[in-house]
Design a protein around this motif. Structure first.
Motif, PDB file in Angstrom:
ATOM      1  N   SER A   1       0.809  -1.216   0.000  1.00 21.21           N
ATOM      2  CA  SER A   1       0.000   0.000   0.000  1.00 21.21           C
ATOM      3  C   SER A   1       0.846   1.271   0.000  1.00 21.21           C
ATOM      4  CB  SER A   1      -0.937  -0.015   1.209  1.00 21.21           C
ATOM      5  OG  SER A   1      -0.168  -0.049   2.406  1.00 21.21           O
TER       6      SER A   1
ATOM      7  N   ILE B   1       0.117   3.546  -8.331  1.00 19.28           N
ATOM      8  CA  ILE B   1      -0.898   2.528  -8.109  1.00 19.28           C
ATOM      9  C   ILE B   1      -0.671   1.336  -9.052  1.00 19.28           C
ATOM     10  CG2 ILE B   1      -2.846   3.094  -9.645  1.00 19.28           C
ATOM     11  CD1 ILE B   1      -3.393   3.269  -6.001  1.00 19.28           C
TER      12      ILE B   1
ATOM     13  N   TRP C   1       1.767  -1.039  -7.494  1.00 21.70           N
ATOM     14  CA  TRP C   1       1.095  -1.825  -6.461  1.00 21.70           C
ATOM     15  C   TRP C   1       0.404  -3.030  -7.105  1.00 21.70           C
ATOM     16  CZ3 TRP C   1      -2.896   0.726  -2.559  1.00 21.70           C
ATOM     17  CH2 TRP C   1      -3.451  -0.264  -1.745  1.00 21.70           C
TER      18      TRP C   1
ATOM     19  N   ARG D   1     -11.147   0.911  -8.632  1.00 26.47           N
ATOM     20  CA  ARG D   1     -10.393   0.619  -7.421  1.00 26.47           C
ATOM     21  C   ARG D   1      -9.102   1.444  -7.370  1.00 26.47           C
ATOM     22  NH1 ARG D   1     -11.307  -1.106  -2.391  1.00 26.47           N
ATOM     23  NH2 ARG D   1      -9.850  -2.706  -1.678  1.00 26.47           N
TER      24      ARG D   1
ATOM     25  N   LEU E   1      -8.280   3.974  -4.346  1.00 26.86           N
ATOM     26  CA  LEU E   1      -7.103   3.811  -3.488  1.00 26.86           C
ATOM     27  C   LEU E   1      -6.104   4.943  -3.683  1.00 26.86           C
ATOM     28  CD1 LEU E   1      -6.599  -0.052  -3.680  1.00 26.86           C
ATOM     29  CD2 LEU E   1      -7.371   1.285  -1.717  1.00 26.86           C
ATOM     30  N   ASP E   2      -6.078   5.522  -4.890  1.00 25.70           N
ATOM     31  CA  ASP E   2      -5.170   6.644  -5.121  1.00 25.70           C
ATOM     32  C   ASP E   2      -5.582   7.840  -4.262  1.00 25.70           C
ATOM     33  OD1 ASP E   2      -2.936   7.765  -6.806  1.00 25.70           O
ATOM     34  OD2 ASP E   2      -4.522   9.234  -7.246  1.00 25.70           O
TER      35      ASP E   2
ATOM     36  N   ALA F   1      -7.175   7.572  -1.397  1.00 28.78           N
ATOM     37  CA  ALA F   1      -7.246   7.228   0.029  1.00 28.78           C
ATOM     38  C   ALA F   1      -5.953   7.603   0.742  1.00 28.78           C
ATOM     39  CB  ALA F   1      -7.509   5.729   0.179  1.00 28.78           C
TER      40      ALA F   1
ATOM     41  N   ASP G   1      -5.650   4.285   5.295  1.00 29.45           N
ATOM     42  CA  ASP G   1      -6.785   3.528   4.779  1.00 29.45           C
ATOM     43  C   ASP G   1      -6.378   2.465   3.760  1.00 29.45           C
ATOM     44  OD1 ASP G   1      -8.684   4.715   6.295  1.00 29.45           O
ATOM     45  OD2 ASP G   1      -9.087   6.337   4.851  1.00 29.45           O
ATOM     46  N   ARG G   2      -5.190   2.625   3.195  1.00 26.52           N
ATOM     47  CA  ARG G   2      -4.772   1.680   2.153  1.00 26.52           C
ATOM     48  C   ARG G   2      -4.230   0.371   2.713  1.00 26.52           C
ATOM     49  NH1 ARG G   2      -0.877   4.271  -2.234  1.00 26.52           N
ATOM     50  NH2 ARG G   2      -2.051   6.066  -2.990  1.00 26.52           N
TER      51      ARG G   2
ATOM     52  N   LYS H   1      -5.217  -3.443   1.939  1.00 25.13           N
ATOM     53  CA  LYS H   1      -6.214  -3.467   0.870  1.00 25.13           C
ATOM     54  C   LYS H   1      -5.673  -4.236  -0.330  1.00 25.13           C
ATOM     55  CE  LYS H   1      -9.599  -1.243   2.706  1.00 25.13           C
ATOM     56  NZ  LYS H   1      -9.340   0.023   3.343  1.00 25.13           N
TER      57      LYS H   1
END
Lengths: 88, 331
Positions: B15, B20, B23, B302, B306-307, B309, B313-314, B317
């Motif tokens: 995360s 992203i 990831w 998604r 997530l980008d 967040a 929070d990540r 995930k």
């Protein structure tokens, strides 16, 4: 009449009017590039079109009527735009 | 709380990746490692096959048994069956008597349970379950095209980085949606491999040697779903794959690949027979295309989520977990 007022969106990332900044494809469309000092040659004989099956251009850049009924507003990976800078 | 829907992320948190797409690349590698067969599983499969091969040679000294399909290319998912073919120097093993005598011979030797002999099909086969390993085995007779295909695929896998990883993901994705069985119009294993291979062979960044596919699996997976879910012109374009690469063909110029009932069909030209469409059985291409498009939407949404967040929070995930549910054990 439509209850939702037309709202103009504009992406401050890429200047596109198709999406807002938080939905900009550049968020995920990022490639981890190899060393850029190597000279690249464009292999034109390997370029084919997903739309008409023709040679020498990518599907996004096809002049023919679009075959797929799903819209492609922001452009896809298969575009001349998605070549290394010096080959565009 | 642990998440049992995507067990491959346990102890593999990415995360903190700045991009992203990186990831997602790392998560794909974790997933592939998680579902790849273990040394123990490979050992059990190999010893099962050699037991059956020895039995076949005892019964028919002029025959030999070979594996093909996903087993021969290491692209099998947990629980998938093993495809074998028996070829002999006399070439006479495909008749009904031979099928039945092999079936009862294997039963007598306690190498086969739940035996089914399908002698009237276009490709006659014996299906059975090997009792010790519980592996499902299909045996066909006197044909070489499966072996030839496996040889071609092994060549592609060797020279195409990322092919194995993307094929395993797409296979698992389609299997979870029951879109991977040809008899219900889904995509067979060979068609999946051809789609991914053609995608990689024609991708702008790959052909211009701008990227290393293994370091870009995340964005390549998104690009794959985008191409075949949103943009590919199924009505007009056929895919051609050969030893030396992939290309598109205009269906208008290759009418024999066109499905006579509908223009909206996947067409993959058989490398061995230019008039044969390998994927003509995949009549449910409409749902397959929709599933690919849905995967593209899920993955990119998604990524946006997530980008935006916070790092807090990540944590823990999964990006891929939105698209692929896999509750099985690590292999």
């Amino acid at each position: 009449q439509c209850p939702h007022k037309w709202k103009r969106v504009k992406c401050v990332h890429c200047n596109s009017k198709n999406h807002s900044r938080d939905r900009c494809p550049s968020i995920w469309r990022s490639y981890y590039l190899l060393d850029s000092n190597v000279r690249r040659v464009l292999p034109v004989h390997k370029i084919f079109c997903y739309n008409c099956g023709g040679k020498g251009h990518f599907g996004d850049d096809c002049w023919e009527y679009r075959s797929s009924r799903v819209p492609n507003e922001d452009g896809s990976a298969f575009s001349g735009e998605n070549l290394p800078q010096e080959l565009k | 709380t642990l998440n049992t829907d995507y067990p491959w992320i346990l102890n593999h948190d990415h995360s903190k990746q700045r991009e992203i797409a990186d990831w997602l690349t790392l998560e794909i590698k974790d997933f592939v490692a998680y579902i790849s067969p273990s040394q123990e599983e490979i050992r059990v499969r190999n010893s099962t096959i050699s037991k059956i091969r020895n039995a076949v040679k005892d019964l028919w000294p002029d025959a030999d048994l070979h594996v093909f399909g996903s087993f021969a290319t290491d692209l099998y998912l947990p629980g998938s069956d093993i495809d074998c073919v028996i070829n002999s120097s006399s070439g006479d093993k495909e008749n009904r008597n031979c099928l039945y005598s092999l079936a009862s011979f294997l039963k007598r030797r306690k190498l086969a349970t739940q035996v089914e002999v399908i002698s009237k099909a276009r490709v006659p086969i014996i299906k059975f379950v090997e009792p010790i390993s519980q592996i499902h085995i299909d045996i066909s007779f006197e044909r070489v095209n499966g072996l030839e295909a496996a040889r071609v695929i092994r060549g592609w896998l060797k020279e195409t980085p990322g092919l194995r990883e993307l094929v395993l993901i797409v296979k698992q994705f389609l299997a979870a949606r029951r879109l991977n069985m040809v008899h219900t119009g889904g995509l067979g294993g060979f068609s999946i491999i051809c789609l991914v291979y053609a995608f990689l062979q024609l991708h702008p960044r790959v052909i211009s040697s701008d990227i290393d596919s293994m370091e870009n699996l995340g964005i390549l997976l998104i690009d794959f779903f985008e191409l075949y879910g949103k943009n590919f012109g199924y009505d007009h374009v056929a895919i051609s794959v050969t030893d030396s690469g992939a290309r598109y063909l205009s269906k208008e110029l290759y009418g024999s690949l066109q499905n006579p009932r509908t223009s909206f069909a996947l067409a993959i030209q058989d490398p061995g027979d230019k008039d044969n469409n390998i994927s003509r059985g995949s009549f449910n291409i409409r749902d397959i295309k929709k599933a690919f498009a849905g995967a593209f939407d899920l993955l990119t949404n998604r990524c946006f989520e997530l980008d935006a967040a916070t790092f807090k929070d990540r944590v823990g995930k999964s990006i891929l977990g939105n698209v692929i549910k896999y509750r099985g054990k690590q292999r």
